[in-house]
Write an enzyme that holds these catalytic residues in place. Structure first.
Site, PDB file in Angstrom:
ATOM      1  N   ASN A  81       0.643  -1.248  -0.016  1.00 22.43           N
ATOM      2  CA  ASN A  81      -0.036   0.109   0.032  1.00 22.43           C
ATOM      3  C   ASN A  81       0.879   1.271   0.075  1.00 22.43           C
ATOM      4  OD1 ASN A  81       0.369   0.711   2.922  1.00 22.43           O
ATOM      5  ND2 ASN A  81      -0.438  -1.202   3.216  1.00 22.43           N
ATOM      6  N   PRO A 140      -3.061 -11.665  10.364  1.00 20.61           N
ATOM      7  CA  PRO A 140      -3.363 -11.235  11.584  1.00 20.61           C
ATOM      8  C   PRO A 140      -3.286  -9.980  11.946  1.00 20.61           C
ATOM      9  CG  PRO A 140      -1.112 -12.117  11.461  1.00 20.61           C
ATOM     10  CD  PRO A 140      -1.679 -12.243  10.098  1.00 20.61           C
ATOM     11  N   ILE A 156      -2.117  -7.273  14.172  1.00 20.65           N
ATOM     12  CA  ILE A 156      -1.211  -7.040  15.078  1.00 20.65           C
ATOM     13  C   ILE A 156      -1.631  -6.195  16.248  1.00 20.65           C
ATOM     14  CG2 ILE A 156       1.262  -6.316  15.457  1.00 20.65           C
ATOM     15  CD1 ILE A 156       1.641  -6.751  12.356  1.00 20.65           C
ATOM     16  N   PHE A 209      -4.011   3.547  15.167  1.00 19.71           N
ATOM     17  CA  PHE A 209      -4.327   4.423  14.198  1.00 19.71           C
ATOM     18  C   PHE A 209      -5.633   3.870  13.556  1.00 19.71           C
ATOM     19  CE2 PHE A 209      -1.434   8.049  13.349  1.00 19.71           C
ATOM     20  CZ  PHE A 209      -0.372   7.700  14.287  1.00 19.71           C
TER      21      PHE A 209
HETATM   22  N1  CTP Z   1      -3.464  -3.163  12.297  1.00 19.41           N
HETATM   23  C1  CTP Z   1      -2.753  -4.147  12.558  1.00 19.41           C
HETATM   24  N2  CTP Z   1      -2.714  -5.290  12.036  1.00 19.41           N
HETATM   25  C2  CTP Z   1      -3.238  -5.468  10.960  1.00 19.41           C
HETATM   26  C3  CTP Z   1      -4.360  -4.352  10.363  1.00 19.41           C
HETATM   27  C4  CTP Z   1      -4.261  -3.182  11.349  1.00 19.41           C
HETATM   28  O1  CTP Z   1      -2.010  -3.948  13.484  1.00 19.41           O
HETATM   29  N3  CTP Z   1      -3.580  -6.575  10.288  1.00 19.41           N
HETATM   30  C5  CTP Z   1      -3.328  -1.862  12.779  1.00 19.41           C
HETATM   31  C6  CTP Z   1      -2.873  -0.669  12.165  1.00 19.41           C
HETATM   32  O2  CTP Z   1      -1.446  -0.456  12.751  1.00 19.41           O
HETATM   33  C7  CTP Z   1      -3.754   0.560  12.842  1.00 19.41           C
HETATM   34  C8  CTP Z   1      -5.090   0.107  13.275  1.00 19.41           C
HETATM   35  O3  CTP Z   1      -4.826  -1.502  13.347  1.00 19.41           O
HETATM   36  O4  CTP Z   1      -3.032   0.963  13.966  1.00 19.41           O
HETATM   37  C9  CTP Z   1      -6.097   0.283  12.304  1.00 19.41           C
HETATM   38  O5  CTP Z   1      -5.670   0.075  10.845  1.00 19.41           O
HETATM   39  P1  CTP Z   1      -6.748   0.428   9.840  1.00 19.41           P
HETATM   40  O6  CTP Z   1      -6.113   0.141   8.441  1.00 19.41           O
HETATM   41  O7  CTP Z   1      -7.429   1.716  10.075  1.00 19.41           O
HETATM   42  O8  CTP Z   1      -7.938  -0.768   9.970  1.00 19.41           O
HETATM   43  P2  CTP Z   1      -8.238  -1.979   9.789  1.00 19.41           P
HETATM   44  O9  CTP Z   1      -8.142  -2.892  11.050  1.00 19.41           O
HETATM   45  O10 CTP Z   1      -7.315  -2.653   8.545  1.00 19.41           O
HETATM   46  O11 CTP Z   1      -9.642  -2.346   9.237  1.00 19.41           O
HETATM   47  P3  CTP Z   1     -10.328  -1.741   7.928  1.00 19.41           P
HETATM   48  O12 CTP Z   1      -9.285  -1.803   6.752  1.00 19.41           O
HETATM   49  O13 CTP Z   1     -11.299  -2.571   7.767  1.00 19.41           O
HETATM   50  O14 CTP Z   1     -10.663  -0.075   8.354  1.00 19.41           O
END
Ligand code: CTP
Length: 399
Positions: A211, A305, A307, A325
């Site tokens: 991304n 997963p 995290i 975030f």
């Molecule tokens: N995050 C994480 N591991 C993942 C996905 C997200 O640790 N597999 C953490 C990101 O680092 C951030 C938070 O979760 O602190 C939110 O990430 P975001 O991309 O906004 O949300 P998602 O959990 O991916 O949900 P969605 O894409 O459905 O909004």
């Protein structure tokens, strides 16, 4: 060496208070902004008007003054300063500092501050040698309060000995020699991990899913937590920007690797998950380049997963402060609040990423959400977001 830009000068009531006027002028010659607190007894020796005229700033004196508290509260006065200088410092303020009394603005600010404090004593020789004064000074030295002087010489009261306030130039030299970055380290007993950047999920040896994340925000947070003294480790996905100076660095590619590195670092006090983790990975990565076969193909994706959630929901070794975030393109507040709960975070920094906003940019506009408050931080550089977050973290651990 980090340069001192703002000093909070506390002028207490001693005959040497007149020297503080020259001190203000000379500090300003060094391009240092000086804000003053004049105690009630200090104002018997110098007037608020002369202090205000020389410093060019409002002079604060009362703790419970509505106008002053509106302009700048006692916590804010300490926050805006790089260091606090008490000059002249009487036996009384030294005693109040040693025992933690808060009965006026000066003593309350000194209790509330996490900034370096320099004390420039000025008193009669017998008061200086009094065992009570010496005991108090030893207590303050143990608390890492720094002393400049006093010097030996003739006193206003006609006696001779130790107790004279140091000369202005001597005070200025001690302050300018002082390395701010060494001691303004309110997080020095804490450890932090930060995840940052994108993750990269391989499709085949030459293609991957990733991304737009630049890693700028997470890197700035790692730098600022390190600068404030935290034992900091940055776990980063692949980026093209310079690494922060000081934190330990662990480079990873995939979400699985990032999770492993994160869990291996536990226990830590603070976890900030700023990485844009790929939510999905390829079910079966191909060892060889996938060939064009002249028709549509499908890639099967498996969920990675989460995290942040794994860290936030841990039963053992959960960091005391888990910060995530939320990158949202719609319903920012609602979605971010839902993430706060579902991922077991203490704080969420939410941002609007619609139309490609935020990714790769130097500025960020944040909505800060915790269990009991939500506030909007005006648009600011990612470095300043990092500093504001670090200072909130410092406040959290200092109460
Ligand atoms: N995050 C994480 N591991 C993942 C996905 C997200 O640790 N597999 C953490 C990101 O680092 C951030 C938070 O979760 O602190 C939110 O990430 P975001 O991309 O906004 O949300 P998602 O959990 O991916 O949900 P969605 O894409 O459905 O909004």
């Amino acid at each position: 060496m980090k340069k001192i830009k703002n000093i909070l000068l506390i002028i207490t009531g001693g005959i040497a208070a007149y020297k503080s006027l020259e001190l203000i002028r000379k500090l300003k010659d060094q391009s240092i902004n000086v804000t003053c607190i004049l105690t009630r007894s200090g104002s018997e020796f110098v007037t608020p008007l002369s202090v205000a005229s020389l410093s060019g700033n409002h002079v604060y004196s009362e703790l419970f003054n509505l106008t002053d508290e509106n302009k700048m509260g006692h916590i804010q006065l300490s926050r805006e300063a790089d260091l606090i200088l008490v000059a002249p410092a009487t036996t009384n303020i030294i005693s109040k500092m040693a025992y933690g009394s808060c009965d006026d603005l000066a003593s309350t600010v000194l209790m509330a501050t996490n900034k370096p404090v320099f004390v420039v004593p000025a008193m009669n020789v017998r008061m200086w040698h009094n065992p009570a004064t010496q005991r108090n000074i030893q207590m303050l030295i143990n608390d890492e309060i720094k002393f400049i002087g006093p010097e030996k010489g003739d006193m206003a009261c006609g006696e001779y000995g130790l107790g004279r306030m140091s000369e202005t130039q001597e005070i200025i030299n001690s302050i300018l020699e002082y390395d701010l970055s060494l001691s303004s380290q309110p997080l020095k007993n804490l450890s932090a991990l930060i995840t940052s950047g994108p993750t990269k999920e391989q499709i085949d040896p030459v293609r991957f899913i990733s991304n737009e994340s630049s890693g700028k925000q997470g890197y700035a947070i790692a730098q600022s937590l390190f600068d404030m003294g935290a034992k900091t480790t940055l776990i980063t996905g692949p980026t093209n920007i310079s690494l922060p100076q000081g934190p330990s660095i662990i480079k990873v590619n995939t979400a699985e690797e990032m999770l492993l590195a994160t869990e291996n670092l536990l226990p830590v006090d603070i976890a900030v998950c700023a990485a844009a983790v790929s939510d999905y990975k390829i079910n079966q990565t191909s060892d060889t380049k996938i060939k064009k076969i002249g028709e549509n193909i499908s890639l099967e994706l498996t969920e990675n997963p989460d995290i942040l959630k794994r860290i936030g929901k841990r039963n053992s070794q959960r960091p005391e402060l888990v910060i995530g975030f939320a990158a949202e393109t719609e319903n920012l507040h609602k979605n971010a609040e839902a993430k706060l709960v579902s991922k077991g975070c203490d704080w969420i920094l939410a941002n609007d990423v619609s139309n490609g906003k935020v990714f790769g940019e130097d500025e960020n506009e944040i909505v800060f959400i915790s269990k009991n408050k939500s506030e909007t931080w005006n648009k600011m550089t990612k470095e300043n977001v990092a500093k504001k977050l670090s200072s909130s973290i410092s406040d959290y651990f200092s109460v």
